[in-house]
Structure formats: C-alpha cells, structure tokens
Design a protein around this motif. Structure first.
Motif, PDB file in Angstrom:
ATOM      1  N   GLU A   1       0.821  -1.207   0.000  1.00 42.90           N
ATOM      2  CA  GLU A   1       0.000   0.000   0.000  1.00 42.90           C
ATOM      3  C   GLU A   1       0.857   1.261   0.000  1.00 42.90           C
ATOM      4  OE1 GLU A   1      -3.479   0.417   0.080  1.00 42.90           O
ATOM      5  OE2 GLU A   1      -3.607  -1.721  -0.390  1.00 42.90           O
TER       6      GLU A   1
ATOM      7  N   TYR B   1      -1.141  -4.732   2.909  1.00 47.95           N
ATOM      8  CA  TYR B   1      -2.560  -5.104   2.997  1.00 47.95           C
ATOM      9  C   TYR B   1      -2.648  -6.611   3.087  1.00 47.95           C
ATOM     10  CZ  TYR B   1      -7.164  -6.246   0.978  1.00 47.95           C
ATOM     11  OH  TYR B   1      -8.402  -6.777   0.727  1.00 47.95           O
ATOM     12  N   PRO B   2      -3.568  -7.192   3.871  1.00 49.77           N
ATOM     13  CA  PRO B   2      -4.519  -6.524   4.778  1.00 49.77           C
ATOM     14  C   PRO B   2      -3.939  -6.398   6.183  1.00 49.77           C
ATOM     15  CG  PRO B   2      -5.096  -8.832   4.590  1.00 49.77           C
ATOM     16  CD  PRO B   2      -3.866  -8.628   3.722  1.00 49.77           C
TER      17      PRO B   2
ATOM     18  N   ARG C   1      -5.628  -0.992   5.476  1.00 53.06           N
ATOM     19  CA  ARG C   1      -4.645  -0.453   4.529  1.00 53.06           C
ATOM     20  C   ARG C   1      -3.783   0.620   5.192  1.00 53.06           C
ATOM     21  NH1 ARG C   1      -6.559  -2.093  -0.527  1.00 53.06           N
ATOM     22  NH2 ARG C   1      -8.808  -2.451  -0.603  1.00 53.06           N
TER      23      ARG C   1
END
Length: 666
Positions: free
Chosen positions: A399, A413-414, A457
């Motif tokens: 991210e 992520y996640p 995120r």
C-alpha cells in the motif's frame, strides 16, 4: 455556505483556474522502463475434465487480460491457456456436469464459458449493475449460479434460457461472497456481519439460516460456502484461517465447528463421504458423521495457504495409485496427496506469470527505486545507474513505501501491517515464502499491525524526524483511520491513535519541524462502507506532544487528499480531486489554488523535486504533470493512466501506468 467554508473562502489569497496544459516536449527525457514485477496469481480454480476429457487443474490467473489455465495434475505442465478478454482476474471458477467451465470475473463483472468444442465464449455481464462476480457454483446440466458485488445479487445462467436474476438477497449487504448448490437449493454467504441464505432454485424463495450457536457475526464474512454429500461447510471469518462450521442439511442444524480452517474450498467427498481441507497449516481429512479429523502429515506453510481448486484425479504415477487429491496454491504451486500410500508432493506448475500493477514507488535507502505490487504482492528494486533489477516475490500487496534511517518501510494489505526491509541483509520472508531449511532473520521484518483497530490499509508512510509515521484506512463496515508513530530505536510504537479526524482515514502525510501534517479521506478502506463526513481535511499533529494542533478544509467538497509535499520555501502542497492547493502552515490557510478539473477523484500524487524546484503530480489517472509552485504554470509530461509517482534523489522522476514503470529526466 458553512462557517468553515466562509472562513476558507476568505483565507484564499490566490485562486487560479488552469488553462489546458501544454505537453512538455519530453520525448528524449521520458524512458519506458518496462515491467518491474511479474508473477503468478491464482484466485479461483477447480478440478474438472479438460480439453482431452481427463481431469485437469483449472485456475484463473490475474493479468491484462486474465487467463483461464488448465494444468496436467501428473506433470504440472500447461495443457491450455485461454484469454479472458476484458477481465483482470477471477475468484469464481467452477465446472458444470455437462463439461462446461465457467469463470466469473472482476473489473467488469463478466461471465465466461469454456466448452470442449467451442473454446471460450464471453457471455457479457449477467447483471448490468454488477462489476464483480465473487463466486460461481455448478448447478444441473450446464447451469451455473453466481454471486455479485456491489449489489449483493444472486443470478443463474443457463445456455438454453439465459440469465435469471434472483435479486438482492439482503438490503444491508453488498457482497454475495460465496455460493454453492445441491439438490435444488442455492446456498449463499455475505460479507460482515455474515449472513447465510438458502434459495430455492426453482421458485426463488429465500430462507435465512440461523447463525451457529454462540457465534458473533459482527466482523465475520461467510467467506467460503461448500455443499458436499449432504453437509454445508461454511467458513466464517476472512481470507485467513477461521472456524469452519458444519450444517447438516437433512437435520437442519449446526453439528460441528473446526478451528483454524484455511479456504477457499473443501474437497469433493471420497467414497466414504469424507472431505479434505487445510487446517492449521496441514492437510486433514474430515468425516462429518463421526466428526473425526485425521492429519495427513502434509504441511501447508506460510501466511497464504488457501487452495485454488481442490479435487480428485488419477495420476498414473507409481506412488499415486487410484485417485489422488490434487490442487493449486496462489503462486501456481501444485500439490498432490494419495490416501492409499500417503505419498505427497509439491510441484511448480507451468502457469505463466503476468505483469503486476504497481501500487507504490519510493527512492530506497540504497539509492535504488523500489516498486510495490497490487494483489499478487511482491516488490522490485531498480538500480538507476546500472539498470540492474531485482524482484522479491511472494510478499503481500503493498500500500505504501517510505525510506527512513537506512531502511525501506513497507505498508502491507490486509491488517494494515508495517514491515522494515534492510537492503544490506538477505531477503527472507518466511511469512510468505518459507524455506524448508532454517534461514536468516526475517527481512522484511514485521513490526506492527493495526488489525485490532479494524484497520486494513496503511496508505500513508513518511519519515518524521526520529520516527516513522503511518496513516491507515479501516476495514469494511468501519470508519476512522489510525495515526501511528514507530520508534526504530525502541522497536515499539511511540503512539497510535484512531479517529484523529472523526470517521476519516489518513491517506497522506508530510513532516516538517516537529509537526506531522496529514490528509484524510472520507472513505473506508473498503468502498462499500458509507462515509459520514462530507469532505476531506488537512490536519497538523505535534510529534513531541502527540496532540492535534489544528485542522482545516483546504478543498471544499473533495472526498480525499491523497498526497502532500513541502516545497523549498516551506509551503505545503496537496492534491484533492481536480485541485492542487498550497497552504501557509503558520497562518493555517490556503494561499494558492489551481483547478485542474471539476472532478472529485480520491486519487492523485504530488511530490516536490529539489533538482528543478517543481512539483510533479499525477491527476485522477489521466496524466503526469509538472507545476511551478511560484507561478502555477503547468506542463503535461505524459498523458495516460498514471496513479503512482516518486522523485528520486538524483532528480529523476519515476511513475507507473498499470504494471509499467517510466522515468522522466528533467
């Protein structure tokens, strides 16, 4: 007009409407560097007859376009590779009794059908309003059932009669995440709070099944739903290991629950009605009548051990008599297990890798340019001087990337995870690419995550004095990001606080003189969550005192401020929708504004280049541009879907269009 907007209007010293920007004559300054990342990503799959009539492993690989692949389970060799034009990938793959193979895709929500005699047929969008088919399940004959997003609808497709829309199963759900079928009934599961439905395929009558006793469904999805031999298997959780609940269809009751089950499917039953799946990192056999769980001794290690298709095939190999259990994993690895002999093996299949879209770019601590990848994950390093490349596969979706005190920090992520990568040490990611032999210390090293705060995120990272600063976006059904400060000296978080700005995510950060400046987004990390706030904000935060100093609305009506940067005069610049704005942080007001378009996009990039004292930006996925912060003169570097951009210490500017990386030399 609200008071804050009146105050904003009074504070603006210069507002400029941008004339169409003249393209910079940069033919000799712009270089296409190609695709830095390429790998296999499998999402949906099944075991079914292939082009020759014998069972193969079918799987959809993400790409541009996506492909439907068939693999020989005895050798791992590619049997066929078929384009799915217009699709980016497919979670939804299944085979119907007539020999058809269906793929429901994302990107445009299309359905494709393969038949032995006709190849692949694009059947279009079954439901015009839906752009994501999450799951398909075989019915009778050539009929297939599917679940969608964003409308949370269930449909059927029969080549003889066309599409049947069963409608929206729940007024409060946007996803039909999982679908299965047996004996005239369709079973469908949703996102959190998880709901499970039984739909009569003929009449369309809908019945909601009760939750398992004592289970709170608030933050659980009905992520996987499978019907096998009279039992319904429902995994309630997320993409990662979660409890697998067993519903006896004839008895109409929940009869068992098995912890730490991996997805995405349980196998079809063996001759005694037993199914196989991965539990706590090991392949196990489960008998729903006796509730016996039998280990096989076959390990599935790493963070992602979800099967991408699992079923039975005769391999014709010495240690694999009769039928063997076969399947695929997310990176194209094939597994085999024989219940008679206990033989087990992992084989890399012949599925070809696809270019990976770039999600982040950064000037690394070693002077290399790093790019992070979407969905498939991984990141790559490019030496600007030599052109030498290095790829790091089997890592999470990136991210954000940022350099801080000799290390590259990665937001993944996640679960909004933070990692530190030291380029001076060997790459070793046992979480994603474990070695059978003990290796060096993990690198990237996992530092922290914000899953407990419902974050998904880590969209913003920046160096903030002695600390690394991070801003996050929450998971589905939640609002309000976390602002966090990581202290590399102590190896702990100095501070982490959610809802610094109420119900807003933190998507951009910049630092100067002890103050951290943040740009927010009204959105959650999952688009189905409805925002409660009307517009994004800019805030100032004291790093020393862990205190909010002030906040303003610099771009009224805009939903997000995805990028912030300081110029050489100490002016803070941001981009929001179709506007670039300059802020005097001491006066706490906007003093410059340039309108690029009337849009309200939540994307955009902006970075200051000390080499030529210009701002470099990416606008709404339409162009890369330069902007003089003194005159507000703008020039287009390149038109196209540019979403990510970074300035290198050399003064070169790197940006990405999908999976391709470009370099611009001022």
């Amino acid at each position: 007009m609200t008071l804050i907007k009146r105050a904003f209007a009074a504070a603006v010293a210069a507002v400029v409407l941008a004339a169409p920007a003249a393209p910079a004559h940069a033919d000799d300054r712009l270089t296409d560097l190609g695709v830095p990342l390429q790998d296999v990503l499998l999402l949906g799959g099944t075991v079914a007859p292939g082009p020759g009539g014998t069972p193969v492993l079918w799987a959809a690989s993400s790409g541009a376009p996506a492909h439907l692949n068939a693999v020989d389970p005895a050798t791992g060799a590619e049997v066929t590779r078929l384009d799915l034009p217009g699709a980016a990938g497919a979670w939804a793959v299944d085979a119907t009794p007539d020999g058809s193979v269906y793929a429901g895709t994302y990107g445009d929500g299309r359905l494709y059908r393969w038949t032995p005699g006709g190849g692949v047929t694009d059947l279009g969008r079954p439901i015009a309003s839906e752009n994501f088919i999450w799951s398909v399940a075989a019915g009778e004959g050539a009929t297939v059932y599917g679940g969608t997003y964003p409308g949370g609808r269930l449909f059927a497709y029969d080549p003889a009669t066309g599409v049947r829309d069963y409608g929206k199963l729940s007024p409060s759900h946007s996803y039909v995440r999982s679908v299965s079928y047996a004996d005239g009934k369709i079973y469908a599961g949703t996102e959190n709070p998880a709901a499970l439905f039984e739909v009569d395929a003929a009449s369309g009558a809908v019945r909601r099944l009760p939750a398992p006793p004592g289970i709170d469904l608030t933050d659980r999805w009905a992520y996987d739903v499978d019907v096998e031999a009279g039992y319904l298997y429902v995994r309630l959780g997320s993409a990662f290991p979660a409890p697998l609940h067993v519903w006896d269809i004839a008895a109409g009751a929940w009869v068992d629950a098995l912890e730490t089950a991996h997805g995405l499917d349980v196998s079809p039953p063996d001759d005694e009605g037993r199914v196989y799946f991965v539990k706590a990192g090991e392949l196990v056999r489960y008998d729903p009548r006796t509730k016996a769980v039998t280990p096989t001794g076959m390990p599935f290690v790493g963070r992602v051990a979800n099967t991408r298709g699992i079923g039975w095939a005769e391999l014709g190999l010495p240690d694999y008599p009769g039928k063997s259990l076969v399947g695929l994993l997310w990176r194209g690895m094939m597994f085999r297990y024989n219940p008679q002999t206990g033989a087990k093996s992992f084989v890399q299949s012949g599925i070809k890798g696809e270019p990976i879209d770039v999600t982040a770019i950064a000037d690394g601590p070693d002077g290399r340019v790093y790019t992070g990848g979407f969905l498939n994950g991984g990141f790559a390093a490019l030496d600007p001087g030599t052109g030498e490349r290095e790829e790091f596969h089997t890592f999470s979706q990136t991210e954000a990337l940022a350099t801080h005190r000799g290390k590259l920090y990665v937001g993944a992520y996640p679960d909004a995870r933070l990692y530190a990568y030291d380029p001076a040490l060997p790459w070793n990611s046992p979480e994603y690419s474990p070695s059978p032999e003990p290796g060096p210390a993990p690198n990237p090293a996992r530092l922290a995550d914000f899953a407990a705060d419902k974050q998904i995120r880590p969209r913003a990272l920046t160096s903030a004095g002695k600390y690394l600063a991070a801003g996050t976006m929450p998971d589905l059904g939640h609002l309000g990001g976390v602002l966090a400060l990581w202290d590399p000296e102590t190896g702990a978080l100095k501070h982490a606080e959610r809802n610094v700005v109420k119900d807003q995510s933190i998507v951009s950060l910049a630092y100067r003189d002890g103050v951290l400046y943040g740009g927010t987004s009204i959105y959650s990390g999952q688009s189905a969550t409805e925002p409660t706030q009307p517009e994004a904000k800019l805030f100032a935060w004291s790093v020393r005192h862990d205190k909010l100093l002030w906040e303003i609305v610099p771009a009224p009506g805009k939903p997000a401020i995805p990028a912030l940067t300081f110029d050489d005069r100490g002016r803070l610049w941001g981009i929001a929708g179709g506007e670039v704005f300059g802020v005097n942080v001491h006066a706490r007001k906007v003093v410059d504004r340039l309108t690029l378009s009337a849009g309200s996009s939540s994307g955009g990039q902006l970075a200051f280049n000390a080499a030529d004292r210009l701002l470099y930006g990416a606008h709404a996925g339409k162009e890369a541009f330069t902007l003089d912060p003194r005159t507000l003169a703008r020039a287009v570097i390149k038109q196209g879907p540019v979403h990510h951009l970074a300035v290198h210490r050399s003064g070169d500017v790197y940006f990405a269009e999908g999976p391709k990386l470009f370099r611009y030399r001022p």
